[in-house]
Design an enzyme around this catalytic site. Structure first.
Site, short mmCIF file in Angstrom:
data_model
loop_
_atom_site.label_atom_id
_atom_site.label_comp_id
_atom_site.label_asym_id
_atom_site.label_seq_id
_atom_site.Cartn_x
_atom_site.Cartn_y
_atom_site.Cartn_z
N HIS B 261 112.21 109.37 -43.48
CA HIS B 261 110.96 109.95 -42.97
C HIS B 261 110.56 109.28 -41.64
O HIS B 261 110.32 109.96 -40.63
CB HIS B 261 109.86 109.77 -44.03
CG HIS B 261 108.52 110.31 -43.65
ND1 HIS B 261 108.08 111.55 -44.04
CD2 HIS B 261 107.51 109.78 -42.92
CE1 HIS B 261 106.86 111.77 -43.57
NE2 HIS B 261 106.49 110.69 -42.87
N GLU B 262 110.52 107.95 -41.63
CA GLU B 262 110.10 107.24 -40.42
C GLU B 262 111.12 107.43 -39.29
O GLU B 262 110.75 107.43 -38.11
CB GLU B 262 109.90 105.74 -40.71
CG GLU B 262 108.84 105.42 -41.76
CD GLU B 262 107.45 105.98 -41.46
OE1 GLU B 262 107.15 106.24 -40.28
OE2 GLU B 262 106.68 106.18 -42.42
N HIS B 265 110.06 110.42 -37.34
CA HIS B 265 109.02 110.07 -36.36
C HIS B 265 109.65 109.36 -35.15
O HIS B 265 109.32 109.62 -33.99
CB HIS B 265 107.99 109.12 -36.99
CG HIS B 265 106.99 109.77 -37.89
ND1 HIS B 265 106.19 110.81 -37.47
CD2 HIS B 265 106.62 109.51 -39.18
CE1 HIS B 265 105.38 111.17 -38.47
NE2 HIS B 265 105.63 110.40 -39.52
N GLU B 291 104.39 114.97 -37.65
CA GLU B 291 104.73 115.03 -39.06
C GLU B 291 105.83 116.07 -39.32
O GLU B 291 106.63 115.92 -40.23
CB GLU B 291 103.46 115.35 -39.87
CG GLU B 291 103.52 114.94 -41.32
CD GLU B 291 103.59 113.44 -41.56
OE1 GLU B 291 103.24 112.65 -40.67
OE2 GLU B 291 104.04 113.05 -42.66
#
Lengths: 493, 493
Positions: B261-262, B265, B291
Site C-alpha cells: 500500500h505505502e 503512495h 489513495e
C-alpha cells in the site's frame, strides 16, 4: 521585555533552526539515499541563508547596546558575552567574502577527492591558491576586528582565548621530548608479539558490542542513537545526540574504539546545562574541550589496562569462532597501544599524533600570517616529517600535505584542537585522581564517579566560563602539558 | 523578473522548508529517541510559523494580481492556479482561529488516547465540543470565501472540485448494492477453510521480504527508504520518499500488504514531474488520487490472484519451519480476500470498507453543516452501523464513534478520500486493461507496462489538470462507481 530577554528569545529561535539543520545533516550522512542529495543540499543551503539572516538582523546591534547597560547576574553576563561573541563572528565578514570562500572551498574540496588519489599537487595547488588567499583575507578582517594577528584570529573561531604565542611555547616544549619518547616506545615494543583481528566480524555483532560498551559508558539512549556513516561523527542536539561509526567486517578494533571516542563527545553534549538550552552559554566550550572529552573516553579510559580488560571480555562474548588468544587482555592492550611512525594523521596512534598536529600548526600559522607561500607547503611538510617522524614525503603529496580535508575548504586553525584536547584530557585525569579512585571505578565496571567528576567540572559548565577559567576551576591550574607527558611516559615506557 | 517568476521562486523557497519539515517529521516518527520529543516539537513549531509567515507575506497579493495579467503558457497557467489555491488556503483563516483550533485539537487528541481505552464518551464529548465548534467556524469562513456550503468547503481542502451533491449521488448508489453484496460474499466464503500465519516471523525476515516485494513493484531505492514506525505512513519528498511499516513478529500478512500500500503512495511521489519540483502544480493532485495509487497497488495489483502467487512464493522462501500449506496461492488468496463485518475501519476488508466511510461522511456532513449536534453522533453511528453492517455500537464508543483520530483534531472532510481512491483505482484498472495485458504483466513479474500507464496518465501529471480532467483524460470519463462495483462483484462473487 528587556533587551537581554529579546536577545535570548532570538537565540532560542535560531537554535530551533540549528536543530533542524543538525537532524537533516545527520540524515544526509547516515540514512539518506544518494538520489536525495541534490534537493537536500538546496534545502540545507536555504536554511543556512535563513539562519545567517537571523544572525545579522539590524535590530540586534541596538539590543546588544541596551543589554550591556542592564543589570544582569553572573550567569546572564556569561550568556550575554557568548551571545555577543556569536553575533560578532556572524557579522564580521562581508557577505561577498563568505560566499566567495564557500564557493572556492567547495570547488577545491570536490576536485581534491580525485586529485588526492592521483597525487596531483599541480592540479590541487591551482584551486587551493584561491582558498588560501580568501582565508588570508578573512583572517586579516577578523584580526582587525579582534586586535590580534591573522592566524590568532582564525584560532579564535575554534579556541576562544588561545593564541599562537602560548601554542608556540606549548608545542616547543612537546617537540623537546616527543621524538625521543616515540623512539623509546618503539624500541620497547619491538619484541612484542600480538594477534590482530582477522576473519569475519559481522556489522550486526559489532553494533551489539558497541551498544554494550556505550551502555557501560552510560550513554543516554533516551536522548541519542548509534548509526552508521562513511565518516564517523557526533551530531544531533543535546536532547538527541546522534553518533555514527563505520564497520569493517574484517576488523572490529578500530570501529569499537571509534564508538568510545564518539561516546565521549556525546556525553559532553548530553551533559550540557539544560537550563541554558538554546543559548550559546549552554553549548560546548570549544573544539579543544570537546576533543578533551572524546579523548578522555578514548585515551584516558578506553585504552587503560582495566578498561581494556572489559573490552576484551565483551569482544570474546560477541565474536565466536576465533582464536581465544586474540581476546586476552594482554593482546588487546598491545593492539590498542601500538606505536608506529606513519604518514596519515587520522590513523596515527596516541604518541605520534601530536607530531602530525604540530607540523600542521607551524605550517598554517606561517601561511595565514603571510610568512610563507602556499607553494612552499610540500617542501616544509617533507622537512618537518623528516624531523619529527623520520619519514620522507618528497613527491608523496597524497600521503603528505594533501591528506586532510581541513585545508581544502579553508578551516585553518582547527588542527590544534586535537592536541589541546589530548593535553586537557590528561590534565583532567591527573586532577580527577586526587578525589576519585579511577582505577577501582573502571575495574568495577561502574564508572559513575568518573562521570560525576566530568559532569560537575566540565559538562554542566557549558560556556559559562572561559576555557582558562574552566580548566583552572577543574584542575587548579591552566593548561599544563606536563600532565600529558607524564601520562605518555607512564603508558609507553 | 515577472510577477509569476517571483511567485515561483517564493514557492521553491517554501518547498525547501517543507522538505526540512518532511525529513524531521519522518525522523520524529521513525528513529528519534523519545527523550528528543520536546525539543523537536518546539523546533517543528518554529518551522511551521516560519512557513506560515512565508505563505502570508503581503507582497504576494500584488504579485498574484500582476501575474494574472502576464502572458503564460498552459503549464504556467496551471502552476499559477495551484499557487493561488495554496495561497488562498493559507490566508483565508484568521490567525486566532487557526491557533485556537490547533490548541483545542491537540488537547482533544491527547485526552482521547486515554479516553478511547476507557470508553469515556462523556469526557471526550466535552473536549470535542470545542473542536466541532471551531471546525464549524472554519468551514463557515471557508464557505463564504469559496461561495459553497460549509462542508463542501472542508471537502475542498482534501479533494478540490468535489462536493457533497456529487458524493450524495455516488454513495447513494453504493448503498443500494453494497449491503447485499457483503452478505452474498460472506455466504460464499462461509465454507472456506484456510490457515492464518502463526508462530514466529522475525522483523528482519519480514523486512527482507518487504524489500523484495518493493523491488518487484519498482520502488526506486536511490530515492527512498523503508523503515519502521508505530503508525505506517509515506513521507519525505519526491526525491527521497520514506515509507514505514510496523512488524508484528507473530504475523506477517498485514505488514506485507501495508508495505505494498505505502509503495503505491511512494511511486506516485517518485513519479511526479521533476520539471515542476518545488511548485504545487508538481505535487500530487488530491488525497483521493493519492489513495487511488496506494489502493491500486494494494487492491488492484496486490490482491489479484496472479500477484498473490508471487507473494506466496516469496513468503515461502523467507520463512522456513512453517506448514507449507500456509504458503499456497489458494491459502494466501483466501487470507487476503476474507470479508467480515466488524467495527474497526482501519482493519476492515476491501468490501466492508466503503460502509465505514459512507457512515462517517453522512455524519460529518450534517455535523459541519449544523444539521445535527455533536452529541447526536453516538446514536447516529449506532443506527448506521446497524443498517450498513448489522452491528450495534450502543454504549460501545471505543469501537464506535471514538475509534478514529481524524475527528479529534478537526480533520473533517478527509474520510471520503479513502473510498474515492478505491473507486478511482478500479476505474484506472478497467481503463488500463483496454491497452495493457495486465494479467500477463503480473504473471511475468515484470510490471513495467502497468507502471508506464500509471506514470503516463497519473504520476507525470502532478496537479497540472483538475481531478475531473485527469480522470477524464486517463479513462475517457469522470468518476464512475460502476467500475468499482464490477471489480468487487468479480472478486467476491
Amino acid at each position: 521585555m528587556s533587551a537581554f530577554e529579546k536577545l535570548k528569545q532570538h537565540s532560542k529561535k535560531i537554535s530551533h533552526f540549528n536543530h533542524l539543520a543538525a537532524i537533516c545533516g545527520w540524515d544526509q550522512a547516515a540514512v539518506m539515499p544518494s538520489g536525495g542529495n541534490q534537493a537536500r543540499s538546496e534545502a540545507m543551503a536555504e536554511l543556512s541563508v535563513h539562519i545567517h539572516n537571523l544572525h545579522t538582523q539590524p535590530q540586534l546591534e541596538e539590543w546588544f547596546e541596551q543589554a550591556e547597560g542592564e543589570s544582569l547576574n553572573v550567569t546572564d553576563k556569561a550568556t550575554l558575552r557568548e551571545l555577543k561573541r556569536e553575533w560578532q563572528q556572524a557579522n564580521v565578514l562581508p557577505e561577498a567574502l563568505v560566499q566567495a570562500k564557500s564557493l572556492a572551498g567547495s570547488k577545491c574540496e570536490h576536485a581534491w577527492r580525485t586529485q588526492r588519489k592521483d597525487n596531483d599537487w599541480a592540479g590541487f595547488e591551482k584551486n587551493w591558491a584561491e582558498v588560501v588567499q580568501l582565508s588570508q583575507e578573512e583572517a586579516q578582517i577578523r584580526a582587525e576586528a579582534n586586535g590580534n594577528t591573522p592566524y590568532d584570529a582564525m584560532l579564535d573561531i575554534y579556541e576562544p582565548g588561545t593564541n599562537s604565542a602560548s601554542l608556540d611555547a606549548l608545542f616547543s616544549d612537546v617537540k623537546s621530548w616527543l621524538p625521543d619518547l616515540i623512539n623509546q616506545a618503539i624500541e620497547k615494543q619491538s619484541s612484542d608479539r600480538y594477534l590482530v583481528p582477522e576473519g569475519e566480524f559481522s556489522a550486526a555483532k559489532q553494533k551489539a558490542l558497541g551498544l554494550e560498551v556505550m551502555k557501560m559508558l552510560q550513554f543516554d539512549f533516551n536522548h541519542g542513537r548509534l548509526d552508521e556513516s562513511m565518516h564517523p561523527f557526533c551530531g544531533g542536539i543535546p536532547t538527541d545526540v546522534r553518533i555514527t561509526t563505520r564497520y569493517d567486517e574484517k576488523e572490529f578494533a578500530q570501529s569499537l574504539m571509534g564508538i568510545i571516542h564518539e561516546t565521549g563527545h556525546a556525553r559532553y553534549e548530553q551533559g550540557l546545562p539544560k537550563s541554558l538550552s538554546g543559548l550559546p552559554s549552554g553549548e560546548a566550550r570549544s573544539m579543544g574541550i570537546h576533543e578533551s572529552q572524546s579523548l578522555f573516553f578514548e585515551m584516558q579510559i578506553g585504552r587503560s589496562n582495566r578498561f581494556i580488560a572489559h573490552l576484551a571480555n565483551y569482544a570474546a562474548k560477541h565474536f565466536d569462532g576465533h582464536n581465544p588468544e586474540l581476546f586476552s587482555q594482554e593482546n588487546f592492550y598491545k593492539l590498542y597501544t601500538r606505536v608506529k611512525k606513519d604518514f596519515i594523521r587520522v590513523d596515527a596512534d596516541e604518541l605520534t599524533y601530536p607530531a602530525h598536529v604540530i607540523l600542521r600548526y607551524e605550517i598554517e600559522r606561517d601561511l595565514i600570517n603571510g610568512n610563507i607561500k602556499h607553494t612552499d607547503v610540500p617542501e616544509l611538510w617533507n622537512d618537518k616529517m623528516q624531523t619529527y617522524l623520520g619519514l620522507s614525503t618528497e613527491g608523496n603529496y597524497r600521503n603528505g600535505c594533501m591528506q586532510d580535508i581541513h585545508w581544502t575548504d579553508g578551516a585553518f586553525g582547527y588542527f590544534t584542537s586535537y592536541t589541546l584536547g589530548a593535553m586537557y584530557a590528561a590534565q583532567f585525569m591527573a586532577s580527577m585522581q586526587n578525589s576519585v579512585d579511577v582505577d577501582a571505578a573502571i575495574q568495577s565496571g561502574d564508572l559513575t564517579p568518573i562521570f560525576s567528576w566530568l559532569s560537575d567540572n566540565i559538562w554542566s559548565k557549558g560556556s559559562l566560563l572561559t576555557t582558562d577559567e574552566l580548566v583552572q576551576q577543574a584542575t587548579g591550574e591552566t593548561l599544563n602539558a606536563a600532565h600529558f607527558q607524564t601520562h605518555l611516559r607512564s603508558r609507553y615506557l
